[in-house]
Design a protein around this motif. Sequence first.
Motif, PDB file in Angstrom:
ATOM      1  N   ASP A 113       0.784  -1.232   0.000  1.00 50.19           N
ATOM      2  CA  ASP A 113       0.000   0.000   0.000  1.00 50.19           C
ATOM      3  C   ASP A 113       0.818   1.285   0.000  1.00 50.19           C
ATOM      4  OD1 ASP A 113      -2.223  -1.631   0.230  1.00 50.19           O
ATOM      5  OD2 ASP A 113      -2.314  -1.436   2.406  1.00 50.19           O
ATOM      6  N   GLU A 114       1.986   1.266   0.653  1.00 46.70           N
ATOM      7  CA  GLU A 114       2.677   2.527   0.915  1.00 46.70           C
ATOM      8  C   GLU A 114       4.097   2.595   0.363  1.00 46.70           C
ATOM      9  OE1 GLU A 114       2.412   3.566   5.031  1.00 46.70           O
ATOM     10  OE2 GLU A 114       0.296   3.060   5.137  1.00 46.70           O
ATOM     11  N   THR A 115       4.467   1.687  -0.514  1.00 45.25           N
ATOM     12  CA  THR A 115       5.817   1.741  -1.085  1.00 45.25           C
ATOM     13  C   THR A 115       5.739   1.786  -2.598  1.00 45.25           C
ATOM     14  OG1 THR A 115       5.987  -0.652  -1.044  1.00 45.25           O
ATOM     15  CG2 THR A 115       6.894   0.532   0.845  1.00 45.25           C
ATOM     16  N   PHE A 116       4.845   2.622  -3.060  1.00 45.52           N
ATOM     17  CA  PHE A 116       4.605   2.713  -4.496  1.00 45.52           C
ATOM     18  C   PHE A 116       5.557   3.681  -5.188  1.00 45.52           C
ATOM     19  CE2 PHE A 116       1.678   5.208  -1.945  1.00 45.52           C
ATOM     20  CZ  PHE A 116       2.015   6.488  -2.328  1.00 45.52           C
ATOM     21  N   GLU A 117       6.477   4.268  -4.417  1.00 46.35           N
ATOM     22  CA  GLU A 117       7.417   5.201  -5.022  1.00 46.35           C
ATOM     23  C   GLU A 117       8.229   4.494  -6.107  1.00 46.35           C
ATOM     24  OE1 GLU A 117       7.295   4.697  -1.689  1.00 46.35           O
ATOM     25  OE2 GLU A 117       7.092   6.619  -0.675  1.00 46.35           O
ATOM     26  N   GLU A 118       8.387   5.123  -7.227  1.00 48.92           N
ATOM     27  CA  GLU A 118       9.155   4.573  -8.346  1.00 48.92           C
ATOM     28  C   GLU A 118      10.577   4.242  -7.905  1.00 48.92           C
ATOM     29  OE1 GLU A 118       9.599   3.290 -12.249  1.00 48.92           O
ATOM     30  OE2 GLU A 118       7.768   4.160 -11.409  1.00 48.92           O
ATOM     31  N   GLY A 119      11.001   3.030  -8.122  1.00 43.92           N
ATOM     32  CA  GLY A 119      12.367   2.636  -7.854  1.00 43.92           C
ATOM     33  C   GLY A 119      12.711   2.393  -6.392  1.00 43.92           C
ATOM     34  N   PHE A 120      11.714   2.281  -5.531  1.00 45.75           N
ATOM     35  CA  PHE A 120      11.982   2.129  -4.099  1.00 45.75           C
ATOM     36  C   PHE A 120      12.824   0.885  -3.808  1.00 45.75           C
ATOM     37  CE2 PHE A 120      10.202   1.119   0.322  1.00 45.75           C
ATOM     38  CZ  PHE A 120      11.071   1.980   0.958  1.00 45.75           C
ATOM     39  N   GLU A 121      12.409  -0.258  -4.327  1.00 50.11           N
ATOM     40  CA  GLU A 121      13.158  -1.487  -4.067  1.00 50.11           C
ATOM     41  C   GLU A 121      14.564  -1.430  -4.675  1.00 50.11           C
ATOM     42  OE1 GLU A 121      12.870  -6.321  -4.446  1.00 50.11           O
ATOM     43  OE2 GLU A 121      11.121  -5.124  -4.976  1.00 50.11           O
ATOM     44  N   GLU A 122      14.689  -0.861  -5.863  1.00 49.55           N
ATOM     45  CA  GLU A 122      15.995  -0.732  -6.496  1.00 49.55           C
ATOM     46  C   GLU A 122      16.917   0.168  -5.671  1.00 49.55           C
ATOM     47  OE1 GLU A 122      13.053  -0.235  -8.095  1.00 49.55           O
ATOM     48  OE2 GLU A 122      13.028  -2.088  -9.264  1.00 49.55           O
ATOM     49  N   THR A 123      16.357   1.229  -5.097  1.00 48.25           N
ATOM     50  CA  THR A 123      17.141   2.129  -4.255  1.00 48.25           C
ATOM     51  C   THR A 123      17.643   1.399  -3.020  1.00 48.25           C
ATOM     52  OG1 THR A 123      15.902   4.045  -5.038  1.00 48.25           O
ATOM     53  CG2 THR A 123      17.093   4.301  -2.946  1.00 48.25           C
ATOM     54  N   LEU A 124      16.814   0.550  -2.444  1.00 48.36           N
ATOM     55  CA  LEU A 124      17.242  -0.226  -1.279  1.00 48.36           C
ATOM     56  C   LEU A 124      18.452  -1.086  -1.634  1.00 48.36           C
ATOM     57  CD1 LEU A 124      13.815  -1.341   0.203  1.00 48.36           C
ATOM     58  CD2 LEU A 124      15.386   0.358   1.127  1.00 48.36           C
ATOM     59  N   TYR A 125      18.408  -1.707  -2.801  1.00 54.00           N
ATOM     60  CA  TYR A 125      19.529  -2.536  -3.231  1.00 54.00           C
ATOM     61  C   TYR A 125      20.787  -1.684  -3.441  1.00 54.00           C
ATOM     62  CZ  TYR A 125      22.205  -6.144  -5.565  1.00 54.00           C
ATOM     63  OH  TYR A 125      23.180  -7.049  -5.882  1.00 54.00           O
ATOM     64  N   GLU A 126      20.611  -0.513  -4.033  1.00 53.60           N
ATOM     65  CA  GLU A 126      21.747   0.381  -4.298  1.00 53.60           C
ATOM     66  C   GLU A 126      22.427   0.852  -3.017  1.00 53.60           C
ATOM     67  OE1 GLU A 126      20.305   3.541  -6.780  1.00 53.60           O
ATOM     68  OE2 GLU A 126      19.795   2.154  -8.403  1.00 53.60           O
ATOM     69  N   ILE A 127      21.664   0.996  -1.929  1.00 52.36           N
ATOM     70  CA  ILE A 127      22.277   1.456  -0.675  1.00 52.36           C
ATOM     71  C   ILE A 127      22.695   0.288   0.220  1.00 52.36           C
ATOM     72  CG2 ILE A 127      21.156   3.713  -0.724  1.00 52.36           C
ATOM     73  CD1 ILE A 127      19.194   2.692   1.419  1.00 52.36           C
ATOM     74  N   GLY A 128      22.674  -0.926  -0.332  1.00 57.36           N
ATOM     75  CA  GLY A 128      23.258  -2.054   0.373  1.00 57.36           C
ATOM     76  C   GLY A 128      22.303  -3.033   1.024  1.00 57.36           C
ATOM     77  N   PHE A 129      21.016  -2.971   0.682  1.00 54.59           N
ATOM     78  CA  PHE A 129      20.044  -3.881   1.286  1.00 54.59           C
ATOM     79  C   PHE A 129      19.417  -4.773   0.227  1.00 54.59           C
ATOM     80  CE2 PHE A 129      20.252  -0.390   4.278  1.00 54.59           C
ATOM     81  CZ  PHE A 129      20.357  -1.053   5.488  1.00 54.59           C
ATOM     82  N   ASP A 130      19.046  -5.960   0.643  1.00 55.49           N
ATOM     83  CA  ASP A 130      18.359  -6.881  -0.261  1.00 55.49           C
ATOM     84  C   ASP A 130      17.216  -7.545   0.497  1.00 55.49           C
ATOM     85  OD1 ASP A 130      17.775  -8.187  -2.604  1.00 55.49           O
ATOM     86  OD2 ASP A 130      19.520  -9.504  -2.565  1.00 55.49           O
ATOM     87  N   ARG A 131      16.242  -7.989  -0.248  1.00 56.36           N
ATOM     88  CA  ARG A 131      15.091  -8.644   0.362  1.00 56.36           C
ATOM     89  C   ARG A 131      15.443 -10.062   0.785  1.00 56.36           C
ATOM     90  NH1 ARG A 131      10.819 -10.014  -4.328  1.00 56.36           N
ATOM     91  NH2 ARG A 131      11.436  -8.280  -5.620  1.00 56.36           N
ATOM     92  N   ILE A 132      14.743 -10.527   1.785  1.00 60.49           N
ATOM     93  CA  ILE A 132      14.955 -11.889   2.272  1.00 60.49           C
ATOM     94  C   ILE A 132      13.610 -12.447   2.747  1.00 60.49           C
ATOM     95  CG2 ILE A 132      15.627 -11.104   4.578  1.00 60.49           C
ATOM     96  CD1 ILE A 132      17.621 -13.479   4.602  1.00 60.49           C
ATOM     97  N   TYR A 133      13.404 -13.733   2.554  1.00 66.81           N
ATOM     98  CA  TYR A 133      12.177 -14.450   2.940  1.00 66.81           C
ATOM     99  C   TYR A 133      10.925 -13.935   2.230  1.00 66.81           C
ATOM    100  CZ  TYR A 133      15.117 -15.934   6.912  1.00 66.81           C
ATOM    101  OH  TYR A 133      16.120 -16.417   7.699  1.00 66.81           O
ATOM    102  N   TRP A 134      11.073 -13.343   1.053  1.00 69.12           N
ATOM    103  CA  TRP A 134       9.909 -12.787   0.375  1.00 69.12           C
ATOM    104  C   TRP A 134       8.937 -13.859  -0.104  1.00 69.12           C
ATOM    105  CZ3 TRP A 134       9.270  -7.647  -2.286  1.00 69.12           C
ATOM    106  CH2 TRP A 134       9.789  -6.621  -1.487  1.00 69.12           C
ATOM    107  N   ASP A 135       9.438 -14.961  -0.598  1.00 71.71           N
ATOM    108  CA  ASP A 135       8.528 -16.023  -1.044  1.00 71.71           C
ATOM    109  C   ASP A 135       7.660 -16.492   0.114  1.00 71.71           C
ATOM    110  OD1 ASP A 135       9.550 -15.878  -3.588  1.00 71.71           O
ATOM    111  OD2 ASP A 135      10.905 -17.590  -3.342  1.00 71.71           O
ATOM    112  N   PHE A 136       8.277 -16.664   1.267  1.00 70.85           N
ATOM    113  CA  PHE A 136       7.527 -17.075   2.450  1.00 70.85           C
ATOM    114  C   PHE A 136       6.492 -16.017   2.824  1.00 70.85           C
ATOM    115  CE2 PHE A 136       7.062 -17.279   7.122  1.00 70.85           C
ATOM    116  CZ  PHE A 136       6.503 -18.541   7.214  1.00 70.85           C
TER     117      PHE A 136
END
Length: 183
Positions: free
Chosen positions: A136-159
């Motif tokens: 609902d609240e992370t619709f900003e363009e490129g939000f997930e890509e920005t997280l990766y660029e600053i050193g973070f990655d998603r984990i346990y997303w399939d679960f």
Amino acid sequence: VGLSIFGFSRADFSFIDFIFAARTSLLHATEIGTGGGLVSIFLSTTVAIRGGQLRSFDIKDCRGEGIMRAWNTKHAKFTALNTFEGPDMAHPEVVDAVKRPNTLNLFDGGSKMFEVGAFGHHIDTSSIFLIHDWEDETFEEGFEETLYEIGFDRIYWDFAEQLGSGEPASISQQTRMFMQISA
């Protein structure tokens, strides 16, 4: 307790419970966006069992009488403040809470992108952060890509996605986890 009135679904609670079970080194929790405080009770109970402390922040105190009765002041501290007041738009008290080692950081205030931008680089490499209301609240363009660029990655997303699959949007799982992959 009707979880939906607090904005968290059973699937969200199940996901956070899974994170604590999978990450037994997590000792503390920091919550930006206390709201009604039910999630705070869950977090503070979990970290109290581990000997840690919850620090919870919101612009104003909206905790009701029942939550206040259940609040464990030895293991949970609420502070009413603007998290974005301070150097680099980051309140020093929040920075101190976020940077503790072995901390689960929950970003559930009104502006997830600003919360990550202000506090993400303070998160210790032994810690993680969760974002609630991902759909609902992370619709900003490129939000997930920005997280990766600053050193973070998603984990346990399939679960996380499986927990809420087939459920109406009002009770689906909307919490996602990120961990630091580079400093």
